[in-house]
Design a protein around this motif. Structure first.
Motif, PDB file in Angstrom:
ATOM      1  N   GLU A 163      10.114   1.581 -10.525  1.00  0.00           N
ATOM      2  CA  GLU A 163       8.665   1.761 -10.649  1.00  0.00           C
ATOM      3  C   GLU A 163       8.058   2.071  -9.283  1.00  0.00           C
ATOM      4  OE1 GLU A 163       4.847  -1.108 -11.535  1.00  0.00           O
ATOM      5  OE2 GLU A 163       6.637  -1.359 -12.778  1.00  0.00           O
ATOM      6  N   GLU A 164       7.158   3.041  -9.243  1.00  0.00           N
ATOM      7  CA  GLU A 164       6.584   3.473  -7.973  1.00  0.00           C
ATOM      8  C   GLU A 164       5.667   2.401  -7.389  1.00  0.00           C
ATOM      9  OE1 GLU A 164       7.280   6.198  -6.157  1.00  0.00           O
ATOM     10  OE2 GLU A 164       8.846   6.496  -7.644  1.00  0.00           O
ATOM     11  N   HIS A 165       5.621   2.359  -6.048  1.00  0.00           N
ATOM     12  CA  HIS A 165       4.695   1.462  -5.365  1.00  0.00           C
ATOM     13  C   HIS A 165       3.293   2.054  -5.399  1.00  0.00           C
ATOM     14  CE1 HIS A 165       8.004  -0.912  -3.947  1.00  0.00           C
ATOM     15  NE2 HIS A 165       8.518   0.058  -3.219  1.00  0.00           N
ATOM     16  N   ASP A 166       2.283   1.194  -5.103  1.00  0.00           N
ATOM     17  CA  ASP A 166       0.922   1.718  -4.995  1.00  0.00           C
ATOM     18  C   ASP A 166       0.776   2.444  -3.664  1.00  0.00           C
ATOM     19  OD1 ASP A 166       0.095  -0.124  -2.902  1.00  0.00           O
ATOM     20  OD2 ASP A 166      -0.131  -1.676  -4.418  1.00  0.00           O
ATOM     21  N   ILE A 167      -0.415   3.007  -3.395  1.00  0.00           N
ATOM     22  CA  ILE A 167      -0.583   3.863  -2.212  1.00  0.00           C
ATOM     23  C   ILE A 167      -0.479   3.094  -0.905  1.00  0.00           C
ATOM     24  CG2 ILE A 167      -1.924   5.600  -3.454  1.00  0.00           C
ATOM     25  CD1 ILE A 167      -4.458   4.416  -2.150  1.00  0.00           C
ATOM     26  N   HIS A 168      -0.599   1.771  -0.933  1.00  0.00           N
ATOM     27  CA  HIS A 168      -0.368   0.980   0.274  1.00  0.00           C
ATOM     28  C   HIS A 168       1.124   0.732   0.461  1.00  0.00           C
ATOM     29  CE1 HIS A 168      -4.603  -1.035   0.784  1.00  0.00           C
ATOM     30  NE2 HIS A 168      -4.616   0.259   1.013  1.00  0.00           N
ATOM     31  N   GLU A 169       1.770   0.286  -0.610  1.00  0.00           N
ATOM     32  CA  GLU A 169       3.174  -0.106  -0.523  1.00  0.00           C
ATOM     33  C   GLU A 169       4.091   1.069  -0.205  1.00  0.00           C
ATOM     34  OE1 GLU A 169       3.136  -3.810  -3.721  1.00  0.00           O
ATOM     35  OE2 GLU A 169       3.586  -1.781  -4.397  1.00  0.00           O
ATOM     36  N   SER A 170       3.708   2.274  -0.642  1.00  0.00           N
ATOM     37  CA  SER A 170       4.571   3.444  -0.454  1.00  0.00           C
ATOM     38  C   SER A 170       4.379   4.123   0.893  1.00  0.00           C
ATOM     39  CB  SER A 170       4.311   4.465  -1.578  1.00  0.00           C
ATOM     40  OG  SER A 170       2.969   4.918  -1.535  1.00  0.00           O
ATOM     41  N   ASN A 171       3.454   3.606   1.702  1.00  0.00           N
ATOM     42  CA  ASN A 171       3.109   4.256   2.961  1.00  0.00           C
ATOM     43  C   ASN A 171       3.677   3.448   4.131  1.00  0.00           C
ATOM     44  OD1 ASN A 171       1.584   5.108   5.326  1.00  0.00           O
ATOM     45  ND2 ASN A 171       0.223   6.187   3.912  1.00  0.00           N
ATOM     46  N   LEU A 172       4.828   3.893   4.684  1.00  0.00           N
ATOM     47  CA  LEU A 172       5.481   3.154   5.768  1.00  0.00           C
ATOM     48  C   LEU A 172       4.613   3.053   7.025  1.00  0.00           C
ATOM     49  CD1 LEU A 172       7.851   1.665   6.957  1.00  0.00           C
ATOM     50  CD2 LEU A 172       8.959   3.862   7.440  1.00  0.00           C
ATOM     51  N   PRO A 173       3.978   4.147   7.481  1.00  0.00           N
ATOM     52  CA  PRO A 173       3.141   4.041   8.685  1.00  0.00           C
ATOM     53  C   PRO A 173       2.024   3.016   8.539  1.00  0.00           C
ATOM     54  CG  PRO A 173       3.606   6.333   8.216  1.00  0.00           C
ATOM     55  CD  PRO A 173       4.100   5.549   7.030  1.00  0.00           C
ATOM     56  N   ILE A 174       1.413   2.965   7.351  1.00  0.00           N
ATOM     57  CA  ILE A 174       0.305   2.017   7.201  1.00  0.00           C
ATOM     58  C   ILE A 174       0.823   0.588   7.108  1.00  0.00           C
ATOM     59  CG2 ILE A 174      -0.007   1.855   4.677  1.00  0.00           C
ATOM     60  CD1 ILE A 174      -3.016   2.203   5.192  1.00  0.00           C
ATOM     61  N   GLN A 175       2.067   0.403   6.644  1.00  0.00           N
ATOM     62  CA  GLN A 175       2.647  -0.941   6.637  1.00  0.00           C
ATOM     63  C   GLN A 175       2.782  -1.469   8.061  1.00  0.00           C
ATOM     64  OE1 GLN A 175       3.279  -3.110   4.263  1.00  0.00           O
ATOM     65  NE2 GLN A 175       2.543  -1.706   2.680  1.00  0.00           N
ATOM     66  N   LYS A 176       3.128  -0.590   8.986  1.00  0.00           N
ATOM     67  CA  LYS A 176       3.215  -0.991  10.393  1.00  0.00           C
ATOM     68  C   LYS A 176       1.838  -1.360  10.931  1.00  0.00           C
ATOM     69  CE  LYS A 176       7.314   1.838  11.329  1.00  0.00           C
ATOM     70  NZ  LYS A 176       7.875   2.993  12.089  1.00  0.00           N
ATOM     71  N   LEU A 177       0.825  -0.609  10.505  1.00  0.00           N
ATOM     72  CA  LEU A 177      -0.545  -0.919  10.919  1.00  0.00           C
ATOM     73  C   LEU A 177      -0.988  -2.253  10.327  1.00  0.00           C
ATOM     74  CD1 LEU A 177      -2.284   2.573  10.578  1.00  0.00           C
ATOM     75  CD2 LEU A 177      -1.799   1.349  12.700  1.00  0.00           C
ATOM     76  N   PHE A 178      -0.631  -2.505   9.068  1.00  0.00           N
ATOM     77  CA  PHE A 178      -0.964  -3.781   8.431  1.00  0.00           C
ATOM     78  C   PHE A 178      -0.392  -4.943   9.238  1.00  0.00           C
ATOM     79  CE2 PHE A 178      -1.165  -1.982   3.820  1.00  0.00           C
ATOM     80  CZ  PHE A 178      -2.416  -1.448   4.087  1.00  0.00           C
ATOM     81  N   HIS A 179       0.849  -4.783   9.679  1.00  0.00           N
ATOM     82  CA  HIS A 179       1.519  -5.853  10.416  1.00  0.00           C
ATOM     83  C   HIS A 179       0.760  -6.176  11.699  1.00  0.00           C
ATOM     84  CE1 HIS A 179       4.551  -7.578  13.194  1.00  0.00           C
ATOM     85  NE2 HIS A 179       4.959  -8.195  12.115  1.00  0.00           N
ATOM     86  N   ASN A 180       0.449  -5.153  12.474  1.00  0.00           N
ATOM     87  CA  ASN A 180      -0.251  -5.369  13.744  1.00  0.00           C
ATOM     88  C   ASN A 180      -1.672  -5.885  13.529  1.00  0.00           C
ATOM     89  OD1 ASN A 180       2.003  -4.416  15.116  1.00  0.00           O
ATOM     90  ND2 ASN A 180       1.265  -2.318  15.194  1.00  0.00           N
ATOM     91  N   THR A 181      -2.354  -5.325  12.537  1.00  0.00           N
ATOM     92  CA  THR A 181      -3.733  -5.729  12.272  1.00  0.00           C
ATOM     93  C   THR A 181      -3.771  -7.141  11.703  1.00  0.00           C
ATOM     94  OG1 THR A 181      -4.283  -3.414  11.799  1.00  0.00           O
ATOM     95  CG2 THR A 181      -5.887  -5.062  11.126  1.00  0.00           C
ATOM     96  N   GLY A 182      -2.755  -7.514  10.931  1.00  0.00           N
ATOM     97  CA  GLY A 182      -2.699  -8.857  10.371  1.00  0.00           C
ATOM     98  C   GLY A 182      -2.643  -9.922  11.447  1.00  0.00           C
ATOM     99  N   LEU A 183      -1.826  -9.700  12.444  1.00  0.00           N
ATOM    100  CA  LEU A 183      -1.750 -10.661  13.545  1.00  0.00           C
ATOM    101  C   LEU A 183      -3.058 -10.711  14.324  1.00  0.00           C
ATOM    102  CD1 LEU A 183       1.866 -10.040  14.904  1.00  0.00           C
ATOM    103  CD2 LEU A 183       1.000 -12.089  13.769  1.00  0.00           C
ATOM    104  N   MET A 184      -3.674  -9.544  14.488  1.00  0.00           N
ATOM    105  CA  MET A 184      -4.954  -9.492  15.187  1.00  0.00           C
ATOM    106  C   MET A 184      -6.018 -10.286  14.421  1.00  0.00           C
ATOM    107  SD  MET A 184      -7.152  -6.106  16.288  1.00  0.00           S
ATOM    108  CE  MET A 184      -5.661  -5.349  16.970  1.00  0.00           C
ATOM    109  N   ALA A 185      -6.042 -10.097  13.102  1.00  0.00           N
ATOM    110  CA  ALA A 185      -7.009 -10.812  12.270  1.00  0.00           C
ATOM    111  C   ALA A 185      -6.750 -12.310  12.292  1.00  0.00           C
ATOM    112  CB  ALA A 185      -6.952 -10.290  10.839  1.00  0.00           C
ATOM    113  N   ALA A 186      -5.480 -12.692  12.229  1.00  0.00           N
ATOM    114  CA  ALA A 186      -5.127 -14.113  12.234  1.00  0.00           C
ATOM    115  C   ALA A 186      -5.645 -14.800  13.494  1.00  0.00           C
ATOM    116  CB  ALA A 186      -3.617 -14.266  12.122  1.00  0.00           C
ATOM    117  N   LYS A 187      -5.511 -14.122  14.620  1.00  0.00           N
ATOM    118  CA  LYS A 187      -5.984 -14.689  15.879  1.00  0.00           C
ATOM    119  C   LYS A 187      -7.510 -14.687  15.956  1.00  0.00           C
ATOM    120  CE  LYS A 187      -1.717 -13.365  18.222  1.00  0.00           C
ATOM    121  NZ  LYS A 187      -1.065 -12.443  19.178  1.00  0.00           N
ATOM    122  N   PHE A 188      -8.123 -13.624  15.448  1.00  0.00           N
ATOM    123  CA  PHE A 188      -9.588 -13.524  15.476  1.00  0.00           C
ATOM    124  C   PHE A 188     -10.233 -14.614  14.618  1.00  0.00           C
ATOM    125  CE2 PHE A 188     -13.523 -11.978  13.500  1.00  0.00           C
ATOM    126  CZ  PHE A 188     -14.292 -11.735  14.636  1.00  0.00           C
TER     127      PHE A 188
END
Length: 219
Positions: A163-188
Motif C-alpha cells: 500500500e502506498e504511503h501518504d505524501i509525507h511518508e513517501s517523501n524522503l527529503p521531507i522526512q529528513k526535514l521532519f527529523h531536524n525540525t522535530g528536534l528544534m521544536a522539542a527544544k523550543f
C-alpha cells in the motif's frame, strides 16, 4: 493528567502509547487514548484530502499555514468529544501526536531557523490560545534516526501488501526535514526528548513511565 507522545515517523509513538496505557491500567488507573489526526471522524476530511495528494502531490508546495489549519480544524471540530475526559483529574489521557506534530510537519517547510521559530509560535497561538485546546502536562519526543524511520516505513509498506504511503511518508527529503525540525521544536517547546537508538521498546517504555510518574507526583 494529559500525556502527549510525539516523534518522527516510525519512532514508535503508537507502540509506546499502548505500553504506557497497559501499565497504568495494570496499576488500577483509568486511561483514555487519543490519536491525531482522527481519521475515522468527519473532522479529519481536509487532512485526509491533503495527505492523499488532492491538493498537490508535493507537500513542500502546499502553504504550511494553510495545511496547519487542516490539522487544527480536526482538533477544534472534535474537541467537545474528548475535552471533558482529558480535563478529568482522575484519568490519564494519552495522545499519540497532538499540536506538536502540526508544528513539526508544517514547520519543516519553512526555510530559515527564524521562520521555523515564528511558525512554532503561530501554531501554539492558533491551537492553544485561539482555539483553546487543552494543554498537555507533559510532551515526550521520541527521537530516532532518519535511517530507522525509512526502515520502519518499508516494514509498514510490506505489512500492508505494498500500500502506498501518504505524501509525507513517501517523501524522503521531507522526512529528513521532519527529523531536524522535530528536534528544534522539542527544544523550543521544552519537550522531554528520549533518544531511542537501538534500545528495546521495553527499555523506552520504562523511561516514559518514570517520567510520567514523576510529573504526576507534582500535580
Amino acid at each position: 493528567m494529559f500525556i502527549v507522545i510525539e516523534g518522527s515517523d516510525g519512532a514508535g509513538k503508537a507502540t509506546q502509547a499502548a505500553l504506557l496505557k497497559k501499565r497504568l491500567e495494570q496499576e488500577g488507573k483509568s486511561t483514555f487514548s487519543l490519536s491525531f489526526p482522527m481519521y475515522d471522524e468527519p473532522s479529519s476530511a481536509l487532512v485526509r484530502h491533503y495527505l492523499n495528494g488532492d491538493f498537490g502531490s508535493d507537500p513542500m508546495k502546499i502553504n504550511p499555514h494553510t495545511a496547519a489549519l487542516f490539522y487544527a480544524a480536526d482538533r477544534a471540530a472534535s474537541v467537545e468529544k474528548w475535552r471533558p475526559t482529558v480535563l478529568n483529574p482522575n484519568v490519564y489521557s494519552i495522545a499519540d501526536r497532538y499540536v506538536g506534530s502540526n508544528a513539526v510537519h508544517q514547520g519543516a517547510k519553512m526555510e530559515t531557523y527564524c521562520d521555523k521559530i515564528d511558525f512554532f509560535r503561530f501554531v501554539s497561538d492558533l491551537e492553544f490560545n485561539k482555539l483553546e485546546l487543552p494543554k498537555p502536562d507533559i510532551t515526550i519526543y521520541l527521537n530516532t534516526s532518519v535511517g530507522n524511520t525509512i526502515a520502519r516505513m518499508r516494514e509498514r509498506k510490506a505489512l500492508k501488501n505494498g500500500e502506498e504511503h501518504d505524501i509525507h511518508e513517501s517523501n524522503l527529503p521531507i522526512q529528513k526535514l521532519f527529523h531536524n525540525t522535530g528536534l528544534m521544536a522539542a527544544k523550543f517547546y521544552g519537550w522531554t526528548i528520549i533518544e531511542c537508538g537501538d534500545r528495546s521498546k521495553e527499555d523506552i517504555a520504562e523511561e516514559i513511565y518514570q517520567l510520567v510518574a514523576n510529573v504526576a507526583s507534582k500535580i
